[in-house]
Design a protein around this motif. Structure first.
Motif, PDB file in Angstrom:
ATOM      1  N   ALA A 261       0.838  -1.197   0.000  1.00 12.88           N
ATOM      2  CA  ALA A 261       0.000   0.000   0.000  1.00 12.88           C
ATOM      3  C   ALA A 261       0.872   1.246   0.000  1.00 12.88           C
ATOM      4  O   ALA A 261       2.086   1.183   0.259  1.00 12.88           O
ATOM      5  N   GLY A 262       0.244   2.388  -0.281  1.00 15.03           N
ATOM      6  CA  GLY A 262       0.991   3.634  -0.356  1.00 15.03           C
ATOM      7  C   GLY A 262       1.661   4.019   0.954  1.00 15.03           C
ATOM      8  O   GLY A 262       2.665   4.739   0.954  1.00 15.03           O
TER       9      GLY A 262
ATOM     10  N   ARG B 283      -2.577   3.836  -5.654  1.00 17.34           N
ATOM     11  CA  ARG B 283      -2.785   3.488  -4.240  1.00 17.34           C
ATOM     12  C   ARG B 283      -1.705   2.586  -3.665  1.00 17.34           C
ATOM     13  O   ARG B 283      -1.806   2.146  -2.526  1.00 17.34           O
TER      14      ARG B 283
END
Length: 580
Positions: free
Chosen positions: A260-261, A342
């Motif tokens: 994830a980011g 994302r």
């Protein structure tokens, strides 16, 4: 019908405002103040209108609306005595008024202005719950018990209803949420600030969709919840793509993880578990993962967009890195990072064996070059031997035969002596030729194998009288692979020649034994008072021994100490043929 709250003291052009709101399809509720307004009346309000006249202070009324639990709906100030461009109008806008209009007692013109304001609010521009949103985002207000009070056209279409009135009649928990308990759980949590969640809703036809909802509660001055307002986005397509990506990751033969980011590891497939030895649940973030694997960059690193804008404290791996598996094994891994809005997809390829193969190929190439040099050196030695020995002896024999022809009639006795010398030189030439042939590959090596060839070498050394060779072996009559026999013979020949040239000892011990699948050759000379011959890699004879052993996949250890002579130990595998 949707309600419009009109906050106007008696005599402040109430009727003009009421007529204008009715022309807009709204149900005006006119009050002098907010104190007597019920919670239901507050929650059902779509627009609040403050009528400003000579006897009214609009700043006070705007403040009442903002603190009275109606801050979520558009607030319009209708200026009677002053225009919308006045300094007072600017002051009202700064206090929170969404629009300031002037009606001059004309209900139709006022209705036209109100329609424009309501249309702008319906599309989300200027709305407190989604300023700047386009019509692709649904926007709504709902009652605490689960009824829509207001919704824009985007939400109507998103849920598949024919018109707004039809949507306003539904029960949100029952008709919109796939699982009604989800709404109750969300409302039981923090609701005063906008927070984004993904939930499963359903359309009018029952088809489920995944939506991203950002909502908050609207409270009155006493803290009671009047309504909920929120913004909705249909993310079904994105979720479907994420599921497809996740499935591709899980079943991919390539070690892959999704990050994830914020650095959280979202997915970690079985191939990645096999590569690293760690399970998917053992590491929560990319930084923990990197720390446990002890990532070390190897060589040039690739630039990756994945690290641009990454949170402080973590970074994505790039290029080739060394990792330490859970079981302690070291592996060389090539990382490829694909970034998306994302997060990131990190693919890992174990290139350990590939790099080993490349390094082995480079070593073989260098070894081949050295073997070619050895062969060239052998050709040079043969040329020198032929020139200095065999050819010189033949030349001498020819000269003696020529002298014989010249003296045969005039001085027959001297001619006879020339003839005898020529014959002797021819015999020496034959002996030298046989010696050269034996040095290249003695016939006895093909006839009797390595044991017979070394016995021949021992006998030849004894005839020369220069050095004594003692030979011990446990092979018996067993024949070895041809390549192994040739290599052993050349190494023994090289070692004996080396001892003859440099050692002060007059004795060389040669042991040849089989240990399992290996042939072990050891050659030791007794040395002497002086230093032994050099053993550095540049010494051509000794380097040739090393490289002949390596050519067959074996090893050669060469050690020399003052006063103790030279010790050469060679190990050759019986099952290995030369690398080509």
């Amino acid at each position: 019908m949707r309600r419009a709250l009109v906050l106007a003291p008696v005599g402040a052009h109430r009727q003009v405002i009421v007529d204008a709101l009715k022309r807009c399809g709204l149900d005006p509720l006119v009050v002098d103040q907010l104190d007597g307004l019920s919670t239901a009346e507050r929650a059902g309000t779509m627009v609040a209108v403050v009528v400003s006249g000579a006897e009214v202070v609009p700043e006070q009324l705007v403040g009442q609306l903002r603190t009275g639990g109606l801050g979520w709906c558009p607030m319009v100030v209708a200026m009677v005595a002053e225009g919308p461009d006045s300094e007072r109008a600017e002051s009202l806008r700064s206090m929170g008024a969404d629009a300031v209009i002037g009606h001059q007692g004309d209900a139709e013109r006022l209705a036209e202005s109100l329609r424009g304001i309501l249309q702008t609010h319906a599309t989300g521009a200027g709305a407190s719950a989604g300023e700047g949103l386009t019509s692709s985002f649904g926007r709504y207000r709902s009652t605490p018990d689960g009824r829509f009070l207001e919704a824009n056209q985007a939400l109507v279409e998103m849920l598949g209803y024919d018109c707004l009135e039809e949507l306003l009649a539904v029960d949100i928990s029952r008709d919109v949420y796939v699982n009604p308990q989800v709404r109750h759980s969300l409302l039981a949590g923090p609701v005063d600030d906008f927070h984004m969640v993904e939930v499963d809703w359903k359309r009018k036809d029952g088809r489920p969709i995944t939506v991203q909802v950002s909502a908050r509660a609207v409270r009155d001055a006493q803290g009671r919840i009047l309504a909920y307002e929120g913004v909705v986005q249909d993310v079904s397509r994105r979720r479907e793509l994420e599921y497809q990506v996740q499935a591709a990751v899980v079943y991919s033969p390539i070690a892959t993880m999704v990050v994830a980011g914020d650095g959280r590891i979202v997915s970690f497939n079985r191939a990645a578990e096999g590569l690293t030895g760690y399970g998917a649940g053992e590491m929560a973030t990319i930084q923990q993962w990197a720390d446990r694997l002890g990532l070390e960059p190897s060589g040039e690193q690739e630039a990756t967009d994945g690290n641009q804008g990454a949170p402080a404290g973590w970074a994505l791996p790039a290029g080739e890195c060394r990792i330490t598996r859970k079981d302690g094994q070291q592996r060389l891994v090539r990382f490829h990072v694909s970034s998306f809005p994302r997060g990131h997809i990190v693919q890992m390829l174990d290139v350990t064996e590939q790099r080993r193969a490349e390094e082995a190929a480079e070593r073989r190439l260098r070894l081949l070059q050295r073997v070619i040099e050895l062969h060239e050196r052998d050709r040079q030695l043969i040329a020198y031997e032929l020139h200095d020995g065999f050819c010189q002896q033949l030349s001498g024999a020819i000269m003696q035969f020529q002298a014989y022809q010249h003296l045969r009639e005039s001085r027959p006795e001297e001619a006879a002596r020339c003839f005898d010398k020529a014959m002797g030189q021819l015999g020496q030439s034959i002996t030298e030729a046989r010696r050269l042939i034996g040095g290249l590959r003695p016939p006895v090596l093909d006839e009797s194998g390595i044991v017979g060839a070394v016995d021949y070498l021992v006998a030849e050394a004894a005839e020369d009288g220069g050095i004594r060779v003692l030979f011990n072996q446990n092979l018996g009559p067993k024949r070895l692979p041809s390549s192994v026999e040739t290599c052993l013979f050349r190494i023994i020949q090289e070692a004996v020649r080396n001892a003859r040239r440099y050692s002060q000892s007059r004795c060389v011990q040669v042991n040849l034994v089989q240990e399992g699948d290996e042939i072990v050759l050891s050659v030791h000379d007794g040395g002497g008072e002086g230093d032994p011959q050099p053993v550095a890699g540049g010494h051509f004879d000794l380097q040739g021994i090393r490289e002949r052993a390596q050519w067959l996949g074996g090893t050669a250890q060469i050690q020399g100490r003052p006063g103790q002579g030279m010790q050469i130990t060679v190990r050759l595998p019986l099952t290995t043929e030369p690398d080509r």
